[in-house]
Design a protein around this motif. Sequence first.
Motif, short mmCIF file in Angstrom:
data_model
loop_
_atom_site.label_atom_id
_atom_site.label_comp_id
_atom_site.label_asym_id
_atom_site.label_seq_id
_atom_site.Cartn_x
_atom_site.Cartn_y
_atom_site.Cartn_z
N VAL A 56 0.84 -1.21 0.00
CA VAL A 56 0.00 0.00 0.00
C VAL A 56 0.87 1.25 0.00
CG1 VAL A 56 -1.54 1.39 1.45
CG2 VAL A 56 -2.08 -1.01 0.99
N ALA A 57 1.89 1.27 0.88
CA ALA A 57 2.79 2.43 0.94
C ALA A 57 3.57 2.58 -0.36
CB ALA A 57 3.75 2.27 2.12
N CYS A 58 3.96 1.45 -0.95
CA CYS A 58 4.71 1.47 -2.20
C CYS A 58 3.85 2.02 -3.34
CB CYS A 58 5.20 0.07 -2.53
SG CYS A 58 5.97 -0.10 -4.16
N LEU A 59 2.63 1.52 -3.49
CA LEU A 59 1.74 1.97 -4.56
C LEU A 59 1.34 3.43 -4.39
CD1 LEU A 59 -0.58 -1.14 -4.97
CD2 LEU A 59 1.11 -0.29 -6.59
N GLU A 60 1.14 3.83 -3.15
CA GLU A 60 0.79 5.23 -2.89
C GLU A 60 1.89 6.16 -3.40
OE1 GLU A 60 0.28 8.17 0.96
OE2 GLU A 60 -0.30 6.05 1.18
N ARG A 61 3.13 5.78 -3.12
CA ARG A 61 4.25 6.61 -3.57
C ARG A 61 4.46 6.48 -5.08
NH1 ARG A 61 10.00 7.19 -0.33
NH2 ARG A 61 10.48 9.25 -1.18
N LEU A 62 4.20 5.31 -5.60
CA LEU A 62 4.35 5.07 -7.04
C LEU A 62 3.38 5.93 -7.84
CD1 LEU A 62 5.69 3.18 -9.23
CD2 LEU A 62 3.65 1.76 -8.98
N PHE A 63 2.11 5.99 -7.38
CA PHE A 63 1.08 6.74 -8.12
C PHE A 63 1.23 8.25 -7.97
CE2 PHE A 63 -1.71 2.77 -7.71
CZ PHE A 63 -1.39 2.36 -8.99
N LYS A 64 2.09 8.68 -7.05
CA LYS A 64 2.33 10.12 -6.92
C LYS A 64 3.31 10.63 -7.97
CE LYS A 64 1.21 10.81 -2.04
NZ LYS A 64 1.73 11.17 -0.69
N THR A 65 4.05 9.70 -8.60
CA THR A 65 4.93 10.12 -9.70
C THR A 65 4.08 10.31 -10.96
OG1 THR A 65 5.40 7.86 -10.47
CG2 THR A 65 6.80 8.75 -8.71
N LYS A 66 4.55 11.13 -11.85
CA LYS A 66 3.80 11.39 -13.08
C LYS A 66 3.66 10.12 -13.92
CE LYS A 66 3.34 14.91 -16.65
NZ LYS A 66 2.04 15.32 -16.11
N PHE A 67 4.72 9.32 -13.98
CA PHE A 67 4.66 8.07 -14.74
C PHE A 67 3.64 7.11 -14.10
CE2 PHE A 67 6.19 3.65 -15.24
CZ PHE A 67 5.99 3.52 -16.60
N GLY A 68 3.70 6.97 -12.78
CA GLY A 68 2.75 6.08 -12.10
C GLY A 68 1.31 6.54 -12.27
N ALA A 69 1.08 7.86 -12.17
CA ALA A 69 -0.28 8.39 -12.33
C ALA A 69 -0.80 8.16 -13.74
CB ALA A 69 -0.30 9.87 -11.99
N THR A 97 -5.45 7.13 -4.80
CA THR A 97 -5.20 6.89 -6.22
C THR A 97 -6.13 7.73 -7.08
OG1 THR A 97 -4.54 4.61 -5.68
CG2 THR A 97 -5.02 5.10 -7.98
N VAL A 98 -7.37 7.90 -6.64
CA VAL A 98 -8.32 8.78 -7.35
C VAL A 98 -7.79 10.21 -7.35
CG1 VAL A 98 -10.65 9.75 -7.34
CG2 VAL A 98 -10.30 7.32 -6.84
N ILE A 99 -7.25 10.65 -6.23
CA ILE A 99 -6.68 12.01 -6.16
C ILE A 99 -5.53 12.15 -7.15
CG2 ILE A 99 -5.47 13.66 -4.67
CD1 ILE A 99 -7.03 12.51 -2.30
N SER A 100 -4.65 11.16 -7.18
CA SER A 100 -3.52 11.20 -8.12
C SER A 100 -4.01 11.24 -9.56
CB SER A 100 -2.61 9.98 -7.92
OG SER A 100 -2.03 10.00 -6.63
N LEU A 101 -5.06 10.47 -9.86
CA LEU A 101 -5.64 10.47 -11.20
C LEU A 101 -6.14 11.86 -11.57
CD1 LEU A 101 -6.89 8.92 -13.71
CD2 LEU A 101 -8.97 8.76 -12.31
N LEU A 102 -6.90 12.47 -10.68
CA LEU A 102 -7.49 13.78 -10.96
C LEU A 102 -6.41 14.86 -11.07
CD1 LEU A 102 -10.57 13.57 -8.55
CD2 LEU A 102 -10.55 13.29 -11.04
N ASP A 142 -11.27 14.45 0.55
CA ASP A 142 -10.30 15.18 -0.27
C ASP A 142 -10.47 14.83 -1.75
OD1 ASP A 142 -9.24 16.43 1.94
OD2 ASP A 142 -7.59 15.01 2.19
N ALA A 143 -10.73 13.55 -2.02
CA ALA A 143 -10.91 13.11 -3.41
C ALA A 143 -12.15 13.75 -4.03
CB ALA A 143 -11.01 11.59 -3.47
N ILE A 144 -13.24 13.82 -3.26
CA ILE A 144 -14.48 14.44 -3.78
C ILE A 144 -14.28 15.93 -3.98
CG2 ILE A 144 -16.91 14.90 -3.27
CD1 ILE A 144 -16.93 12.24 -1.70
#
Length: 524
Positions: A56-69, A97-102, A142-144
């Motif tokens: 979970v911690a790994c994916l959270e940090r991964l999706f915060k990068t532009k490539f991951g998002a 992950t929704v926040i990173s997407l948006l 926060d996501a909403i």
Amino acid sequence: MDDPSHLLQAANDFAHYPGMQNDDSARDFLNRFPLPLIINALQTQFDVPGLENTLVACLERLFKTKFGASLIPQYMLFVQVGLQADSQAVRSLACKTVISLLENLHNDGKVAARLITDFNIYPLLLDCLIKGNEEVAAVAMDAIKKLASFPEGMEIIFPSGKGGGDTDLGAIASRCSSLGQVRVMALVVKLFSASRSAASTIHRLDLLKLLEAEIRNSNDTLVTLSVLELLYELAEVEHGTEFLSTSSLLQLLSSMISNNSVESILRSRAMMISGRLLSKEIIYSFIDEPCVKTVIMSIDGRLQSLETSDRDECETAIEALGHIGSCIQGATLLLSGSSPAARHVIDAAFDRQGPQGHGRQLAALHGLANISGETRSENNIILTAEAEENLRRLIYEAASRSTKLTPSGLFLSVLQQDSEIRLAAYRTISGLVTRPWCLMEICSKQDIINIVADPSTETTKIGMEARYNCCKAIHKSLTLSSRVSTDPAFAGITAKLQEALGKGPYLIRKHVEAQPIVMTAERF
């Protein structure tokens, strides 16, 4: 995956890397451990200790990068499943992950809205908000709020600006628990503060009535207190004053303040919220004077009925009056009538009751500074003739009841107290000294001038600046007064203040040269 130890170690290293993770490091990690592999391990390897939290911690940090998002749109099914997971950690990850997407698609609202709609993400976020633990609820909110930051997202939250349907916030609040209701109301406040257009939609849909209904139904003190905290947040929203003024919130707050059966902490919060709302100049363009007078009278009534044991509520009531008095319309109403509400502030400002009354006196001095115009522009300091006369009369009456006998004695007394009281006293004098009668009182006490003009009086930055501003206000009033300018008796005061202003607000210690010390030789 037969042996997840390599993934666990690599994911732990990636999640806890001390520096910033960039696109290159994210790409290298996913080349070793593809995203489907990680998601599969997260969904199947329940028995491996620490694996879920690490991934979970790994994916959270991964999706915060532009490539991951940029990969999230391909894995929206994973996000959809994650929002419905039993694990609160996975739910939190899905919301983030929704926040990173948006955030990654902030320039393409149509694509983001289509993904959110196609995978039914918004209703699932609402479910996380209502049923998730505290962390999940906060991230879902926060996501909403992020979704509401672009027009297409607002259309998802409020289809065609209308209520109704499975995502109608009013209907959802009516059928969930008290905790869920508070969370829905908190979401309404967050959306209200997001933009003026969102506030307009919420006002049109009458969603603020959720808060009003809860205040009327004050059976649960904790819930009511939570709603009052949300109202306090609403009162701080810059664009919200117009919409709040047209609701019945002020009337409800006034009724709560006047109700003796309501708990003291609820009355105190109601007073503070009323004070915050009525401290804004713009609100007087939307509400009528009788409504403001009703609020002031309710606070005035509480101060008359309070006993000495109710120190906290008394202090809050005085502070609320001070906030109301910071704008010219509020100050005028506080000083109007045969028995002005401002009398409580003025009496408390110069009533020294030892440590127990310190907070009350401090609040009153700051309140009197607001009422006298210290925070207002130069053109909005002086009030109506009636208000000005009542201000002068109340201060002289307070002096006559004290051992100091004169306002100058009162001013000197507060300037001789501790640093917090002195700071408030500087503000009070800065506002009052624009009145000729107060200027004469200040100049009649050389000790006041000595304190205000002495740069060594204060040792803190905020104290030095307050003293300097007070010195500047007195000097300005002296130079503008036709009576003083022709009176040689005030020439020395003007010169002393001018010299103090030339030194600036901060104490500059004189350079002391090293001096030889001549001592008698020690004899053995």
